[in-house]
Structure formats: C-alpha cells, structure tokens
Design an enzyme around this catalytic site. Structure first.
Site, PDB file in Angstrom:
ATOM      1  N   ASP A 160     -37.565 -41.209  -6.956  1.00 17.08           N
ATOM      2  CA  ASP A 160     -37.929 -41.578  -5.586  1.00 17.08           C
ATOM      3  C   ASP A 160     -37.672 -40.213  -4.542  1.00 17.08           C
ATOM      4  O   ASP A 160     -37.015 -39.858  -4.968  1.00 17.08           O
ATOM      5  CB  ASP A 160     -37.867 -42.394  -5.127  1.00 17.08           C
ATOM      6  CG  ASP A 160     -38.131 -43.380  -3.889  1.00 17.08           C
ATOM      7  OD1 ASP A 160     -38.716 -43.479  -3.525  1.00 17.08           O
ATOM      8  OD2 ASP A 160     -37.130 -43.277  -3.002  1.00 17.08           O
ATOM      9  N   ASP A 216     -37.527 -41.207  -0.454  1.00 13.69           N
ATOM     10  CA  ASP A 216     -37.032 -41.264   0.262  1.00 13.69           C
ATOM     11  C   ASP A 216     -36.412 -42.678   0.360  1.00 13.69           C
ATOM     12  O   ASP A 216     -37.115 -43.268  -0.069  1.00 13.69           O
ATOM     13  CB  ASP A 216     -38.838 -42.173   1.709  1.00 13.69           C
ATOM     14  CG  ASP A 216     -39.711 -40.616   2.208  1.00 13.69           C
ATOM     15  OD1 ASP A 216     -41.141 -40.941   2.104  1.00 13.69           O
ATOM     16  OD2 ASP A 216     -38.848 -39.890   2.570  1.00 13.69           O
TER      17      ASP A 216
HETATM   18  C1  XBP Z   1     -41.113 -44.368   1.727  1.00 11.73           C
HETATM   19  C2  XBP Z   1     -42.288 -44.939   2.434  1.00 11.73           C
HETATM   20  C3  XBP Z   1     -43.296 -43.535   2.807  1.00 11.73           C
HETATM   21  C4  XBP Z   1     -42.505 -43.488   4.434  1.00 11.73           C
HETATM   22  C5  XBP Z   1     -42.914 -42.982   5.446  1.00 11.73           C
HETATM   23  O1  XBP Z   1     -42.017 -43.983   0.216  1.00 11.73           O
HETATM   24  O2  XBP Z   1     -42.813 -46.241   2.310  1.00 11.73           O
HETATM   25  O3  XBP Z   1     -44.623 -45.079   3.588  1.00 11.73           O
HETATM   26  O4  XBP Z   1     -41.186 -44.585   4.706  1.00 11.73           O
HETATM   27  O5  XBP Z   1     -43.689 -41.547   5.003  1.00 11.73           O
HETATM   28  P1  XBP Z   1     -40.815 -44.020  -1.177  1.00 11.73           P
HETATM   29  P2  XBP Z   1     -45.897 -41.982   4.948  1.00 11.73           P
HETATM   30  O6  XBP Z   1     -41.822 -44.525  -1.770  1.00 11.73           O
HETATM   31  O7  XBP Z   1     -40.379 -41.489  -0.835  1.00 11.73           O
HETATM   32  O8  XBP Z   1     -39.180 -44.813  -1.096  1.00 11.73           O
HETATM   33  O9  XBP Z   1     -46.029 -41.900   6.613  1.00 11.73           O
HETATM   34  O10 XBP Z   1     -46.035 -40.385   4.439  1.00 11.73           O
HETATM   35  O11 XBP Z   1     -45.743 -43.200   3.828  1.00 11.73           O
HETATM   36 MG    MG Z   2     -37.791 -44.533  -1.722  1.00 10.02          MG
END
Ligand code: XBP
Ligand code: MG
Length: 228
Positions: free
Chosen positions: A10, A12
C-alpha cells in the site's frame, strides 16, 4: 511454506506518511480555491480517512454538510484540483519513505522477491511520489485508484495486481496500514502484514498476519515477511 514470489505494498500511510502533512493540506487548499468554507482539521481527517478515495471522501463530506449544489459534480471538480495540488506538492517537497521501508525493499529485491503497489490514490501523483521516494521503476506493478471501479476495502485493486504479477495469492503477501487495506487484501486471499501509524493505530486488524508499529529492527522486517 510456499516460496514468497512478490510483495504488494500500500502507499499512503505505509510506504510513506503522506496523509496529515500532504493530502490534508491539499484537500483544504482545493476547498479554499473553490471559495468553500470547509477546512478539515487533523483529528477530523482521521475519521474522514475511513472513506477510501479522495473523491468519495469529499462527496460524503459535502452530503454531511448539506451542500446545496450538485454533489457528485462538485466532488469530482474538487478532487481533480486536489490531485493537481497534491502532484505539485510532491514535486516541490523533499519526501522520505517511512523508516525501514527502503531497507526492506532492498532486502526483498536482493532475495528476488518482486515488488508491487496497490493504492487507492490517483496515478497522477502516485508515480511521481514513488519515483521520488525510491527511484524510477522500483515496482514492477503499480495499481492505483484509476485502475479499478471499486476502491478498498473492495479487493479489486489487489486482484488486478495479482493478475498483472501472474502470481498465485499463496505466493504473495500484502503490506498495509489500515483496516480498509487489510480487508481488501484478505478478500483477495492474501496474507497481509499491517504497520500502523498515528491515524490507524486504533483500528481493528483481525485476520492480519501480524501488526507492527514500525518497519525495521523493532517492527516488520524482511525476515518476518520471508517466514510467510
Ligand atoms: C489512501 C487513500 C487515498 C488518499 C488520498 O490510499 O484512501 O484516498 O487518502 O488520495 P492507500 P486520493 O490505499 O494508498 O492507503 O485523493 O488520490 O484518493
Ligand atoms: Mg494506506
């Protein structure tokens, strides 16, 4: 035990701590540019994060705020602006991976374990972020929120990553930071290690292969992942 062939990370909150200091300000800057009074606070954003996908997160918030105009259209416009603002932030900010991640990627590569990404985020910023953090082409497969209709906790992103890797789920593990991500990986029949952060520490991680607070010596390591 099946020989580990690939690890799907993953982004973020896992590869880098991007939410509080990068995504959150980009959402608020988009609200400001739209002359909307909304400003998400740090603690409030932790609750909003339970909705995966920035566009979906904005739309749900606009409904809660009884926004009087067209919510889907406004959320889409706001999210396009946020995505561009976030891409610019990635280009102008010195970003670092979470402590221990670079070493883990190196160890996996040295052991001929293939690397992949599965994120809810938009490709427009995911690719420059990964390039800045780890150099170009470090991940053989990168699945983003642009590539699937249903976002985490739906497993479609992980299923697409498995298909593009051409690996059976029994030979692949996922690494996540959130309950949404863990559920998506588990629904794709993947073992999933969790490394929490300030936003996800108190979430429920039933079914995880293990839950750590960090990568590296006191946390998730190559040796632990290898043990499958
Ligand atoms: C986390 C998310 C993303 C980010 C924001 O992604 O839920 O929506 O918070 O990015 P991950 P966007 O699966 O990598 O933990 O605004 O591009 O959605
Ligand atoms: Mg994440």
């Amino acid at each position: 035990m099946a020989k580990l062939q690939a690890v799907i990370f993953d982004v973020d909150g896992t590869l880098a701590d991007t939410e509080r200091d990068l995504h959150l300000p980009a959402f608020n800057a988009a609200f400001a540019k739209f002359n909307l009074p909304y400003r998400w606070q740090v603690a409030e954003y932790g609750e909003l994060l339970h909705t995966a996908g920035g566009r979906q997160r904005i739309a749900k918030y606009l409904v809660q705020q009884r926004y009087p105009e067209d919510v889907p259209a406004t959320a889409a416009l706001l999210h396009e602006l946020k995505t561009e603002l976030f891409r610019q932030a990635v280009a102008t900010t010195r970003l670092r991976p979470r402590r221990g991640v670079a070493d883990l990627l190196r160890s996996l590569h040295d052991a001929d374990v293939r690397l992949a990404v599965c994120t809810t985020g938009r490709r427009a910023w995911v690719m420059p972020l990964l390039d800045q953090l780890f150099g170009p082409d470090r991940f053989e497969v990168v699945v983003t929120g642009d590539d699937v209709t249903e976002l985490k906790p739906n497993p479609d992103g992980y299923l697409l990553a498995l298909a593009q890797l051409g690996c059976p789920s029994t030979h692949v593990v996922a690494v996540e930071d959130s309950a949404n991500g863990l559920q998506a990986a588990r629904s794709a029949q993947l073992r999933c290690w969790v490394v929490t952060n300030d936003y996800t520490r108190d979430q429920a991680f039933g079914g995880a292969a293990g839950v750590f607070e960090t990568f590296g010596r006191d946390g998730l390591t190559f040796e632990i992942i290898q043990q499958q």
